[in-house]
Design a protein around this motif. Structure first.
Motif, PDB file in Angstrom:
ATOM      1  N   VAL A  35     105.242  12.884 142.355  1.00 52.14           N
ATOM      2  CA  VAL A  35     104.433  13.245 143.520  1.00 52.14           C
ATOM      3  C   VAL A  35     104.410  14.762 143.631  1.00 52.14           C
ATOM      4  CG1 VAL A  35     104.257  13.192 146.032  1.00 52.14           C
ATOM      5  CG2 VAL A  35     104.838  11.112 144.776  1.00 52.14           C
ATOM      6  N   ASP A  36     103.213  15.335 143.587  1.00 51.52           N
ATOM      7  CA  ASP A  36     103.021  16.763 143.817  1.00 51.52           C
ATOM      8  C   ASP A  36     102.676  16.953 145.291  1.00 51.52           C
ATOM      9  OD1 ASP A  36     102.266  19.398 143.982  1.00 51.52           O
ATOM     10  OD2 ASP A  36     100.728  19.300 142.435  1.00 51.52           O
ATOM     11  N   ALA A  37     103.593  17.568 146.029  1.00 53.16           N
ATOM     12  CA  ALA A  37     103.451  17.693 147.480  1.00 53.16           C
ATOM     13  C   ALA A  37     102.785  18.998 147.904  1.00 53.16           C
ATOM     14  CB  ALA A  37     104.829  17.592 148.140  1.00 53.16           C
ATOM     15  N   THR A  38     102.146  19.696 146.983  1.00 46.84           N
ATOM     16  CA  THR A  38     101.590  21.013 147.288  1.00 46.84           C
ATOM     17  C   THR A  38     100.669  20.986 148.501  1.00 46.84           C
ATOM     18  OG1 THR A  38     101.686  21.585 144.923  1.00 46.84           O
ATOM     19  CG2 THR A  38     100.307  22.957 146.335  1.00 46.84           C
ATOM     20  N   GLU A  39      99.811  19.969 148.592  1.00 46.07           N
ATOM     21  CA  GLU A  39      98.789  19.958 149.633  1.00 46.07           C
ATOM     22  C   GLU A  39      99.348  19.655 151.018  1.00 46.07           C
ATOM     23  OE1 GLU A  39      95.588  17.411 148.596  1.00 46.07           O
ATOM     24  OE2 GLU A  39      94.959  18.611 146.855  1.00 46.07           O
ATOM     25  N   TRP A  40     100.480  18.950 151.107  1.00 51.79           N
ATOM     26  CA  TRP A  40     100.958  18.554 152.432  1.00 51.79           C
ATOM     27  C   TRP A  40     102.356  19.095 152.756  1.00 51.79           C
ATOM     28  CZ3 TRP A  40     105.341  15.476 151.986  1.00 51.79           C
ATOM     29  CH2 TRP A  40     105.516  14.791 150.791  1.00 51.79           C
ATOM     30  N   GLY A  46     109.596  25.115 159.754  1.00 49.63           N
ATOM     31  CA  GLY A  46     109.628  25.251 161.207  1.00 49.63           C
ATOM     32  C   GLY A  46     109.641  23.875 161.823  1.00 49.63           C
ATOM     33  N   ARG A  47     109.944  23.800 163.096  1.00 51.76           N
ATOM     34  CA  ARG A  47     110.120  22.494 163.737  1.00 51.76           C
ATOM     35  C   ARG A  47     108.879  21.620 163.608  1.00 51.76           C
ATOM     36  NH1 ARG A  47     112.555  22.520 169.651  1.00 51.76           N
ATOM     37  NH2 ARG A  47     114.240  23.418 168.380  1.00 51.76           N
ATOM     38  N   LYS A  51     108.623  18.386 161.041  1.00 61.35           N
ATOM     39  CA  LYS A  51     108.398  17.045 161.602  1.00 61.35           C
ATOM     40  C   LYS A  51     107.272  16.330 160.874  1.00 61.35           C
ATOM     41  CE  LYS A  51     107.374  14.567 165.873  1.00 61.35           C
ATOM     42  NZ  LYS A  51     107.062  14.669 167.329  1.00 61.35           N
ATOM     43  N   ALA A  52     106.149  17.035 160.651  1.00 60.44           N
ATOM     44  CA  ALA A  52     105.007  16.412 159.991  1.00 60.44           C
ATOM     45  C   ALA A  52     105.341  16.048 158.541  1.00 60.44           C
ATOM     46  CB  ALA A  52     103.806  17.355 160.038  1.00 60.44           C
ATOM     47  N   VAL A  53     106.008  16.967 157.842  1.00 64.39           N
ATOM     48  CA  VAL A  53     106.384  16.708 156.454  1.00 64.39           C
ATOM     49  C   VAL A  53     107.384  15.552 156.382  1.00 64.39           C
ATOM     50  CG1 VAL A  53     107.588  17.665 154.446  1.00 64.39           C
ATOM     51  CG2 VAL A  53     105.890  19.049 155.659  1.00 64.39           C
ATOM     52  N   SER A  54     108.343  15.522 157.309  1.00 66.37           N
ATOM     53  CA  SER A  54     109.376  14.486 157.302  1.00 66.37           C
ATOM     54  C   SER A  54     108.794  13.105 157.504  1.00 66.37           C
ATOM     55  CB  SER A  54     110.423  14.775 158.376  1.00 66.37           C
ATOM     56  OG  SER A  54     111.144  15.936 158.071  1.00 66.37           O
ATOM     57  N   GLU A  55     107.858  12.992 158.399  1.00 64.70           N
ATOM     58  CA  GLU A  55     107.246  11.692 158.659  1.00 64.70           C
ATOM     59  C   GLU A  55     106.567  11.149 157.401  1.00 64.70           C
ATOM     60  OE1 GLU A  55     104.684  12.316 161.956  1.00 64.70           O
ATOM     61  OE2 GLU A  55     106.312  12.302 163.456  1.00 64.70           O
ATOM     62  N   VAL A  80     115.880  17.462 155.485  1.00 65.08           N
ATOM     63  CA  VAL A  80     115.419  17.151 156.844  1.00 65.08           C
ATOM     64  C   VAL A  80     115.049  15.680 156.980  1.00 65.08           C
ATOM     65  CG1 VAL A  80     113.648  17.639 158.575  1.00 65.08           C
ATOM     66  CG2 VAL A  80     114.628  19.517 157.240  1.00 65.08           C
ATOM     67  N   ALA A  81     114.286  15.168 156.016  1.00 63.64           N
ATOM     68  CA  ALA A  81     113.733  13.813 156.135  1.00 63.64           C
ATOM     69  C   ALA A  81     114.733  12.718 155.777  1.00 63.64           C
ATOM     70  CB  ALA A  81     112.495  13.687 155.249  1.00 63.64           C
ATOM     71  N   ILE A  82     115.527  12.940 154.737  1.00 63.10           N
ATOM     72  CA  ILE A  82     116.430  11.898 154.242  1.00 63.10           C
ATOM     73  C   ILE A  82     117.828  12.082 154.796  1.00 63.10           C
ATOM     74  CG2 ILE A  82     117.360  10.795 152.174  1.00 63.10           C
ATOM     75  CD1 ILE A  82     114.964  11.903 150.622  1.00 63.10           C
ATOM     76  N   GLY A  83     118.270  13.343 154.836  1.00 63.98           N
ATOM     77  CA  GLY A  83     119.567  13.629 155.425  1.00 63.98           C
ATOM     78  C   GLY A  83     120.729  13.393 154.498  1.00 63.98           C
TER      79      GLY A  83
END
Length: 337
Positions: A35-40, A46-47, A51-55, A80-83
């Motif tokens: 998965v290339d996450a460049t676009e998102w 930042g908070r 949050k948006a990336v983590s979701e 942040v997302a997985i912990g």
């Protein structure tokens, strides 16, 4: 086992390494998706951004047994997302721009940090990053047989008798390519038949083109992103890696696998890649780059001999199969805990 290989580089060494690793993992019975996450996944954090990336990342990770993040930005997002305590690892390819406590805290959520060199590992270890292992990336075997120098030069319209220098990387401030271009007049004064080919892409495209015009537009060829980088490397007499923040150079590895001599900056993890004067060469600073190139171009037999030794070193230490075997061992350690 299903593995998610997460990165955010559409072009460059990390993207190529991830593709090679996916193939090597498949041969070892691992089902890996890239998965290339460049676009998102923007570089700034930042908070609100986190949050948006983590979701999105949490949903993305659900079908996978393990997540492997490549680069510090993807590792931050996974922290942040997985912990902490979940099945994920990260690869640190380059020297970190910062060792701020917030970054180290995110890295320490991973089960392992896979460092490309001892230099990267040392910096992270001194910053109190935990569970570090050193596994250098690897490259696959080049095409067999690779193109001859004459065949490769014909594809890029390089005169057979020219002394060809090649610089290839992402065009960013840390690439050192401006210093390479600036060194060319000094080299041309001693070697009038020298040419410099610059390949890649990135935000510094206009600056590099302008610098090339001001220095010597006839000797500097700005090629952009070439379809077959191995052929360009095969055409070279000397491949130069002047990057200032590199923990590992895939371009150097690919050139060495093709029996081409490389000249690397004495910084970051690059000196670990060669035995100096045996399987590669080093230069200490931008000010000394021109004189070092002048010296080496005057030693064609030495360049050929060192190039042959470079291929042996890559096969011994930097093959994708060796890399994949050690990464699989790391994955197993994570999943057996």
């Amino acid at each position: 086992m299903k593995v998610l290989l997460l990165h955010r580089q559409s072009f460059g060494a990390i993207a190529a390494h991830v593709r090679d690793l996916k193939g090597a993992l498949k041969q070892r019975g691992y089902d890996a998706d890239i998965v290339d996450a460049t676009e998102w996944m923007p570089l700034p954090t930042g908070r609100k951004t986190d949050k948006a990336v983590s979701e999105r990342l949490k949903k993305l990770c659900e079908p996978y047994d393990l997540v492997h993040a490549f680069g510090y930005r993807c590792a931050w997002a996974c922290g942040v997302a997985i912990g902490y305590g979940e099945a994920w690892v990260y690869s640190a390819i380059d020297m970190p721009k910062t060792t701020h406590r917030l970054l180290i805290d995110k890295l320490n959520c991973a089960q392992f940090g896979i460092c490309s060199s001892y230099a990267v590992r040392k910096v992270l270890d001194e910053a109190m990053a935990l569970d570090l292992v050193m596994i250098p990336p690897g490259v696959p075997d080049p095409p067999s047989p690779p193109p001859t120098k004459a065949e490769a030069r014909a594809q890029f319209d390089i005169p057979e008798g020219a002394k060809l220098l090649v610089g290839m990387s992402r065009w960013v401030s840390e690439s050192g390519l401006t210093a390479l271009i600036d060194a060319l007049p000094q080299v041309a004064a001693e070697h009038p038949d020298v040419l410099l080919a610059i390949a890649g892409e990135g935000p510094m495209a206009d600056e590099l083109a302008s610098r090339a015009r001001s220095v010597d537009s006839e000797r500097v060829r700005i090629l952009g992103c070439v379809a077959d980088p191995l052929t360009l490397l095969s055409a070279s007499d000397l491949v130069i890696v002047p990057e200032s923040r590199s923990g590992f150079s895939r371009v150097a590895c690919e050139a060495m696998a093709l029996s081409r001599a490389v000249l690397l900056r004495h910084g970051g993890g690059l000196p670990e890649m060669v035995d100096p004067e045996i399987s590669g060469f080093l230069f200490a600073s931008d000010e000394l780059l021109g004189s070092r190139i002048v010296e080496l171009l005057g030693l064609p037999i030495t360049l050929e001999t060192v190039g042959s030794a470079a291929r042996i070193r890559v096969l011994d230490r930097y093959h994708i199969d060796q890399c994949a075997d050690r990464i699989v061992d790391t994955y197993r350690s994570v999943l057996e805990d």
